[in-house]
Design a protein around this motif. Structure first.
Motif, mmCIF file in Angstrom:
data_model
loop_
_atom_site.group_PDB
_atom_site.id
_atom_site.type_symbol
_atom_site.label_atom_id
_atom_site.label_comp_id
_atom_site.label_asym_id
_atom_site.label_seq_id
_atom_site.Cartn_x
_atom_site.Cartn_y
_atom_site.Cartn_z
ATOM 1 N N GLY A 95 13.671 -0.060 -5.272
ATOM 2 C CA GLY A 95 14.255 0.662 -6.400
ATOM 3 C C GLY A 95 14.437 -0.216 -7.622
ATOM 4 N N VAL A 96 13.564 -1.220 -7.761
ATOM 5 C CA VAL A 96 13.610 -2.121 -8.919
ATOM 6 C C VAL A 96 12.287 -2.006 -9.677
ATOM 7 C CG1 VAL A 96 15.227 -3.698 -7.787
ATOM 8 C CG2 VAL A 96 12.778 -4.140 -7.619
ATOM 9 N N ALA A 97 12.267 -2.568 -10.875
ATOM 10 C CA ALA A 97 11.064 -2.496 -11.700
ATOM 11 C C ALA A 97 9.899 -3.223 -11.033
ATOM 12 C CB ALA A 97 11.339 -3.117 -13.069
ATOM 13 N N ARG A 98 8.714 -2.643 -11.162
ATOM 14 C CA ARG A 98 7.517 -3.316 -10.660
ATOM 15 C C ARG A 98 7.362 -4.649 -11.370
ATOM 16 N NH1 ARG A 98 2.843 1.173 -9.520
ATOM 17 N NH2 ARG A 98 4.046 2.318 -7.961
ATOM 18 N N GLY A 99 6.908 -5.646 -10.629
ATOM 19 C CA GLY A 99 6.781 -6.986 -11.178
ATOM 20 C C GLY A 99 8.041 -7.818 -11.002
ATOM 21 N N SER A 100 8.998 -7.294 -10.228
ATOM 22 C CA SER A 100 10.241 -8.037 -9.964
ATOM 23 C C SER A 100 9.982 -9.133 -8.938
ATOM 24 C CB SER A 100 11.325 -7.101 -9.430
ATOM 25 O OG SER A 100 11.745 -6.202 -10.431
ATOM 26 N N TYR A 101 10.867 -10.109 -8.929
ATOM 27 C CA TYR A 101 10.770 -11.205 -7.974
ATOM 28 C C TYR A 101 11.120 -10.734 -6.565
ATOM 29 C CZ TYR A 101 10.869 -14.233 -12.110
ATOM 30 O OH TYR A 101 10.599 -14.843 -13.309
ATOM 31 N N TRP A 102 10.552 -11.428 -5.574
ATOM 32 C CA TRP A 102 10.864 -11.157 -4.174
ATOM 33 C C TRP A 102 12.375 -11.215 -3.928
ATOM 34 C CZ3 TRP A 102 7.835 -9.149 -0.585
ATOM 35 C CH2 TRP A 102 6.451 -9.311 -0.672
ATOM 36 N N ILE A 103 13.044 -12.196 -4.529
ATOM 37 C CA ILE A 103 14.472 -12.363 -4.257
ATOM 38 C C ILE A 103 15.304 -11.202 -4.814
ATOM 39 C CG2 ILE A 103 14.436 -14.854 -3.926
ATOM 40 C CD1 ILE A 103 15.230 -15.248 -6.815
ATOM 41 N N ILE A 104 14.821 -10.556 -5.870
ATOM 42 C CA ILE A 104 15.502 -9.365 -6.386
ATOM 43 C C ILE A 104 15.286 -8.196 -5.433
ATOM 44 C CG2 ILE A 104 15.458 -7.623 -8.224
ATOM 45 C CD1 ILE A 104 15.011 -9.878 -10.223
ATOM 46 N N CYS A 105 14.053 -8.038 -4.952
ATOM 47 C CA CYS A 105 13.759 -6.967 -4.004
ATOM 48 C C CYS A 105 14.566 -7.138 -2.723
ATOM 49 C CB CYS A 105 12.267 -6.938 -3.682
ATOM 50 S SG CYS A 105 11.226 -6.500 -5.092
ATOM 51 N N ASN A 106 14.638 -8.367 -2.235
ATOM 52 C CA ASN A 106 15.416 -8.646 -1.033
ATOM 53 C C ASN A 106 16.874 -8.245 -1.241
ATOM 54 O OD1 ASN A 106 16.023 -9.671 1.562
ATOM 55 N ND2 ASN A 106 16.585 -11.642 0.685
ATOM 56 N N ASP A 148 21.257 -4.545 -0.174
ATOM 57 C CA ASP A 148 22.361 -3.730 -0.693
ATOM 58 C C ASP A 148 22.285 -2.297 -0.176
ATOM 59 O OD1 ASP A 148 23.694 -5.720 -2.077
ATOM 60 O OD2 ASP A 148 22.735 -5.264 -3.992
ATOM 61 N N LYS A 149 21.071 -1.783 0.024
ATOM 62 C CA LYS A 149 20.906 -0.423 0.560
ATOM 63 C C LYS A 149 21.272 -0.357 2.041
ATOM 64 C CE LYS A 149 16.883 1.201 -2.053
ATOM 65 N NZ LYS A 149 15.508 1.678 -1.880
ATOM 66 N N ILE A 150 20.750 -1.318 2.793
ATOM 67 C CA ILE A 150 20.869 -1.278 4.241
ATOM 68 C C ILE A 150 22.206 -1.810 4.737
ATOM 69 C CG2 ILE A 150 19.902 -2.165 6.408
ATOM 70 C CD1 ILE A 150 17.208 -2.307 4.986
ATOM 71 N N ARG A 151 22.660 -2.897 4.125
ATOM 72 C CA ARG A 151 23.873 -3.586 4.583
ATOM 73 C C ARG A 151 24.751 -3.885 3.372
ATOM 74 N NH1 ARG A 151 23.090 -9.025 8.102
ATOM 75 N NH2 ARG A 151 22.656 -7.674 9.846
ATOM 76 N N PRO A 152 25.386 -2.846 2.799
ATOM 77 C CA PRO A 152 26.209 -3.071 1.608
ATOM 78 C C PRO A 152 27.376 -4.009 1.892
ATOM 79 C CG PRO A 152 26.259 -0.746 2.279
ATOM 80 C CD PRO A 152 25.399 -1.475 3.257
ATOM 81 N N ILE A 153 27.764 -4.739 0.863
ATOM 82 C CA ILE A 153 28.906 -5.637 0.991
ATOM 83 C C ILE A 153 30.074 -5.066 0.195
ATOM 84 C CG2 ILE A 153 27.645 -7.752 1.469
ATOM 85 C CD1 ILE A 153 27.767 -8.463 -1.468
ATOM 86 N N GLU A 154 31.264 -5.368 0.670
ATOM 87 C CA GLU A 154 32.455 -4.899 -0.024
ATOM 88 C C GLU A 154 32.953 -6.035 -0.898
ATOM 89 O OE1 GLU A 154 35.307 -3.044 2.533
ATOM 90 O OE2 GLU A 154 33.718 -2.217 3.783
ATOM 91 N N SER A 155 32.391 -6.114 -2.075
ATOM 92 C CA SER A 155 32.714 -7.179 -3.013
ATOM 93 C C SER A 155 32.685 -6.578 -4.408
ATOM 94 C CB SER A 155 31.674 -8.300 -2.873
ATOM 95 O OG SER A 155 31.855 -9.264 -3.853
ATOM 96 N N SER A 156 33.225 -7.293 -5.349
ATOM 97 C CA SER A 156 33.218 -6.778 -6.711
ATOM 98 C C SER A 156 31.790 -6.705 -7.267
ATOM 99 C CB SER A 156 34.096 -7.649 -7.608
ATOM 100 O OG SER A 156 33.629 -8.987 -7.594
ATOM 101 N N LYS A 157 30.911 -7.591 -6.798
ATOM 102 C CA LYS A 157 29.514 -7.592 -7.231
ATOM 103 C C LYS A 157 28.607 -7.499 -6.018
ATOM 104 C CE LYS A 157 28.982 -9.957 -11.568
ATOM 105 N NZ LYS A 157 28.415 -11.092 -12.263
ATOM 106 N N ASN A 158 27.616 -6.606 -6.107
ATOM 107 C CA ASN A 158 26.660 -6.528 -5.019
ATOM 108 C C ASN A 158 25.645 -7.674 -5.128
ATOM 109 O OD1 ASN A 158 24.886 -5.705 -7.033
ATOM 110 N ND2 ASN A 158 25.056 -3.553 -6.509
ATOM 111 N N ARG A 159 24.764 -7.770 -4.150
ATOM 112 C CA ARG A 159 23.812 -8.883 -4.095
ATOM 113 C C ARG A 159 22.878 -8.904 -5.294
ATOM 114 N NH1 ARG A 159 23.941 -6.527 0.757
ATOM 115 N NH2 ARG A 159 24.789 -7.707 2.510
ATOM 116 N N ILE A 160 22.371 -7.739 -5.655
ATOM 117 C CA ILE A 160 21.394 -7.705 -6.748
ATOM 118 C C ILE A 160 22.021 -8.146 -8.064
ATOM 119 C CG2 ILE A 160 21.613 -5.264 -7.335
ATOM 120 C CD1 ILE A 160 18.484 -5.337 -7.684
ATOM 121 N N ASP A 161 23.245 -7.729 -8.326
ATOM 122 C CA ASP A 161 23.912 -8.151 -9.566
ATOM 123 C C ASP A 161 24.132 -9.660 -9.585
ATOM 124 O OD1 ASP A 161 23.989 -5.560 -10.516
ATOM 125 O OD2 ASP A 161 26.042 -5.196 -9.830
#
Length: 111
Positions: free
Chosen positions: A68-79, A84-97
């Protein structure tokens, strides 16, 4: 017996690859707990290494689309997005942010 179990576990973990796992996930929509743990460690490592890696790899369109990210994104952003979809964290900021903030600070992406 213990030695053979440790050897098997070590071989499983060394055979894992972030790119391979994310590509397989795009087709199967399945990840084991061990695979998720591995992706989690990759994400955490990327928080520390991005400052030193000036040329992170770009993921193919199918992985970006699934994340759900822009094409041409880095692997680490996709990861981060898939985790975040599969194993969300309860934090003020999610992994992608968090990873986007670091990539922005490093000058690898525009804010």
């Amino acid at each position: 017996m213990l030695f053979s179990w440790l050897l098997k576990e070590n071989n499983l973990m060394t055979g894992l690859n972030l790119c391979h796992l994310l590509e397989n996930y795009c087709y199967s929509k399945k990840l084991s707990e061990k695979e998720l743990d591995f992706l989690e460690r990759c994400w955490f490592d990327s928080l520390n290494r991005v400052h030193y890696n000036r040329f992170p790899g770009m993921a193919p369109a199918i992985v970006c689309d699934e994340a759900g990210v822009a094409r041409g994104s880095y692997w680490i952003i996709c990861n981060a997005a898939i985790l975040d979809k599969i194993r969300p964290i309860e934090s003020s900021k999610n992994r992608i942010d968090r990873i986007v903030d670091i990539l922005s600070q490093s000058g690898l992406i525009a804010a």
